[in-house]
Write a protein that holds these residues in place. Structure first.
Motif, mmCIF file in Angstrom:
data_model
loop_
_atom_site.group_PDB
_atom_site.id
_atom_site.type_symbol
_atom_site.label_atom_id
_atom_site.label_comp_id
_atom_site.label_asym_id
_atom_site.label_seq_id
_atom_site.Cartn_x
_atom_site.Cartn_y
_atom_site.Cartn_z
ATOM 1 N N PRO A 1 99.127 58.106 98.247
ATOM 2 C CA PRO A 1 99.225 58.129 99.706
ATOM 3 C C PRO A 1 98.434 56.976 100.318
ATOM 4 C CG PRO A 1 97.847 59.940 98.920
ATOM 5 C CD PRO A 1 98.366 59.223 97.711
ATOM 6 N N MET A 2 99.095 56.226 101.162
ATOM 7 C CA MET A 2 98.481 55.115 101.892
ATOM 8 C C MET A 2 99.051 55.140 103.297
ATOM 9 S SD MET A 2 98.361 52.122 99.003
ATOM 10 C CE MET A 2 96.924 51.268 99.630
ATOM 11 N N ARG A 3 98.916 54.032 104.010
ATOM 12 C CA ARG A 3 99.502 53.882 105.338
ATOM 13 C C ARG A 3 100.201 52.531 105.395
ATOM 14 N NH1 ARG A 3 98.410 57.660 108.724
ATOM 15 N NH2 ARG A 3 99.022 56.520 110.576
ATOM 16 N N THR A 4 101.139 52.431 106.319
ATOM 17 C CA THR A 4 101.691 51.131 106.661
ATOM 18 C C THR A 4 101.382 50.869 108.130
ATOM 19 O OG1 THR A 4 103.857 52.027 107.255
ATOM 20 C CG2 THR A 4 103.569 51.269 104.978
ATOM 21 N N ALA A 5 101.249 49.615 108.454
ATOM 22 C CA ALA A 5 101.094 49.196 109.850
ATOM 23 C C ALA A 5 102.085 48.069 110.086
ATOM 24 C CB ALA A 5 99.670 48.728 110.133
ATOM 25 N N GLN A 6 102.842 48.190 111.142
ATOM 26 C CA GLN A 6 103.744 47.121 111.541
ATOM 27 C C GLN A 6 103.249 46.571 112.873
ATOM 28 O OE1 GLN A 6 106.341 50.229 111.494
ATOM 29 N NE2 GLN A 6 105.670 50.350 109.395
ATOM 30 N N LEU A 7 103.041 45.286 112.901
ATOM 31 C CA LEU A 7 102.573 44.605 114.108
ATOM 32 C C LEU A 7 103.716 43.744 114.645
ATOM 33 C CD1 LEU A 7 99.114 43.448 112.721
ATOM 34 C CD2 LEU A 7 99.555 45.408 114.204
ATOM 35 N N PHE A 8 103.976 43.858 115.942
ATOM 36 C CA PHE A 8 105.084 43.154 116.578
ATOM 37 C C PHE A 8 104.517 42.065 117.489
ATOM 38 C CE2 PHE A 8 106.514 47.237 115.269
ATOM 39 C CZ PHE A 8 107.842 47.075 114.890
ATOM 40 N N PHE A 9 104.726 40.805 117.091
ATOM 41 C CA PHE A 9 104.175 39.654 117.794
ATOM 42 C C PHE A 9 105.290 38.933 118.552
ATOM 43 C CE2 PHE A 9 101.522 40.316 114.044
ATOM 44 C CZ PHE A 9 100.241 40.218 114.559
ATOM 45 N N GLY A 10 105.318 39.080 119.876
ATOM 46 C CA GLY A 10 106.293 38.352 120.685
ATOM 47 C C GLY A 10 106.000 36.869 120.658
ATOM 48 N N GLN A 11 107.053 36.065 120.725
ATOM 49 C CA GLN A 11 106.870 34.613 120.648
ATOM 50 C C GLN A 11 107.048 33.905 121.984
ATOM 51 O OE1 GLN A 11 109.295 34.362 116.737
ATOM 52 N NE2 GLN A 11 107.903 32.612 116.709
ATOM 53 N N ASN A 12 107.364 34.639 123.044
ATOM 54 C CA ASN A 12 107.418 34.005 124.357
ATOM 55 C C ASN A 12 106.009 33.824 124.897
ATOM 56 O OD1 ASN A 12 110.195 34.116 124.263
ATOM 57 N ND2 ASN A 12 110.425 35.439 126.045
ATOM 58 N N ILE A 13 105.852 32.815 125.696
ATOM 59 C CA ILE A 13 104.643 32.660 126.503
ATOM 60 C C ILE A 13 105.137 32.697 127.938
ATOM 61 C CG2 ILE A 13 102.729 31.154 127.169
ATOM 62 C CD1 ILE A 13 102.669 30.146 124.273
ATOM 63 N N GLY A 14 104.758 33.753 128.646
ATOM 64 C CA GLY A 14 105.378 34.027 129.940
ATOM 65 C C GLY A 14 106.801 34.486 129.666
ATOM 66 N N ASP A 15 107.766 33.899 130.352
ATOM 67 C CA ASP A 15 109.161 34.270 130.089
ATOM 68 C C ASP A 15 109.920 33.151 129.379
ATOM 69 O OD1 ASP A 15 109.290 32.524 132.195
ATOM 70 O OD2 ASP A 15 110.647 33.731 133.414
ATOM 71 N N GLU B 1 113.462 38.210 123.582
ATOM 72 C CA GLU B 1 112.343 37.457 123.020
ATOM 73 C C GLU B 1 112.390 37.483 121.502
ATOM 74 O OE1 GLU B 1 107.485 37.420 123.451
ATOM 75 O OE2 GLU B 1 108.590 39.172 124.126
ATOM 76 N N ALA B 2 112.206 36.318 120.898
ATOM 77 C CA ALA B 2 112.030 36.247 119.446
ATOM 78 C C ALA B 2 110.677 36.859 119.105
ATOM 79 C CB ALA B 2 112.080 34.802 118.980
ATOM 80 N N ALA B 3 110.556 37.385 117.905
ATOM 81 C CA ALA B 3 109.304 38.023 117.504
ATOM 82 C C ALA B 3 109.097 37.855 116.006
ATOM 83 C CB ALA B 3 109.325 39.506 117.853
ATOM 84 N N LYS B 4 107.878 38.031 115.605
ATOM 85 C CA LYS B 4 107.517 38.144 114.194
ATOM 86 C C LYS B 4 107.001 39.557 113.997
ATOM 87 C CE LYS B 4 108.157 33.797 113.003
ATOM 88 N NZ LYS B 4 109.191 33.382 112.068
ATOM 89 N N VAL B 5 107.420 40.185 112.919
ATOM 90 C CA VAL B 5 106.957 41.519 112.566
ATOM 91 C C VAL B 5 106.174 41.385 111.272
ATOM 92 C CG1 VAL B 5 107.625 43.887 112.023
ATOM 93 C CG2 VAL B 5 109.006 42.535 113.633
ATOM 94 N N VAL B 6 104.937 41.843 111.298
ATOM 95 C CA VAL B 6 104.088 41.797 110.103
ATOM 96 C C VAL B 6 103.924 43.229 109.601
ATOM 97 C CG1 VAL B 6 101.784 41.272 109.205
ATOM 98 C CG2 VAL B 6 102.896 39.703 110.815
ATOM 99 N N VAL B 7 104.229 43.424 108.328
ATOM 100 C CA VAL B 7 104.100 44.730 107.701
ATOM 101 C C VAL B 7 102.936 44.674 106.722
ATOM 102 C CG1 VAL B 7 105.249 46.503 106.321
ATOM 103 C CG2 VAL B 7 106.593 45.090 107.908
ATOM 104 N N LEU B 8 102.023 45.628 106.879
ATOM 105 C CA LEU B 8 100.859 45.734 106.007
ATOM 106 C C LEU B 8 100.848 47.097 105.341
ATOM 107 C CD1 LEU B 8 98.408 44.462 108.706
ATOM 108 C CD2 LEU B 8 98.810 43.256 106.575
ATOM 109 N N VAL B 9 100.530 47.138 104.064
ATOM 110 C CA VAL B 9 100.261 48.399 103.380
ATOM 111 C C VAL B 9 98.749 48.464 103.245
ATOM 112 C CG1 VAL B 9 100.565 49.723 101.256
ATOM 113 C CG2 VAL B 9 102.460 48.347 102.158
ATOM 114 N N ILE B 10 98.171 49.513 103.802
ATOM 115 C CA ILE B 10 96.715 49.595 103.890
ATOM 116 C C ILE B 10 96.228 50.934 103.342
ATOM 117 C CG2 ILE B 10 96.454 47.993 105.806
ATOM 118 C CD1 ILE B 10 96.617 50.313 107.741
ATOM 119 N N PRO B 11 94.964 50.983 102.930
ATOM 120 C CA PRO B 11 94.418 52.280 102.516
ATOM 121 C C PRO B 11 94.472 53.237 103.693
ATOM 122 C CG PRO B 11 92.863 50.493 102.080
ATOM 123 C CD PRO B 11 93.994 49.923 102.887
#
Length: 135
Positions: free
Chosen positions: A30-44, A88-98
């Motif tokens: 058993p662990m956890r995942t975290a997904q972080l959603f990073f928008g790539q726009n600055i303003g609009d 908006e374009a985005a980057k999604v970072v997936v982490l598997v963490i304790p």
């Protein structure tokens, strides 16, 4: 970016209704995942280039999570001011963490805050959930 991902967040939270830890199969832990959603726009307007994001990963994410992470290309949309559709374009970072502890939570908060400051963002959405993991 925050409003664009509300439906995803609601679906993700549906799995949180159970308070029991996951029952993992043999060989999984058993662990956890975290997904972080990073928008790539600055303003609009488009603003955070792939090169700038990779630099952010190298300077901010990797030092805090050297065990590894996955970066995915994504995108979102939401209704902005004056009922205008914003995409908006985005980057999604997936982490598997304790299993989440205060140290991990602090590092995730630092990453989110660093992105907000560096690229003048309103927020970085995070979704975390329990997972069964094997390597």
């Amino acid at each position: 970016m925050r409003k664009a991902l509300v439906p995803i967040l609601l679906l993700s939270l549906a799995g949180c209704a159970s308070l029991r830890p996951p029952s993992c199969a043999a060989g999984e832990e058993p662990m956890r995942t975290a997904q972080l959603f990073f928008g790539q726009n600055i303003g609009d307007k488009p603003g955070v280039s792939d090169a700038e994001f990779h630099r952010f990963v190298d300077e901010v994410l990797t030092p805090r999570f050297p065990e590894g992470l996955t970066v995915l290309d994504g995108g979102g949309q939401w209704t902005g001011p004056e009922n205008r559709l914003i995409r908006e374009a985005a980057k999604v970072v997936v982490l598997v963490i304790p299993r989440t502890d205060l140290h991990t939570q602090r590092k995730l908060g630092e990453v989110r805050q660093a992105y907000v400051q560096r690229f003048r963002q309103d927020s970085v959405m995070m979704v975390s959930q329990r997972a069964c993991v094997s390597f």
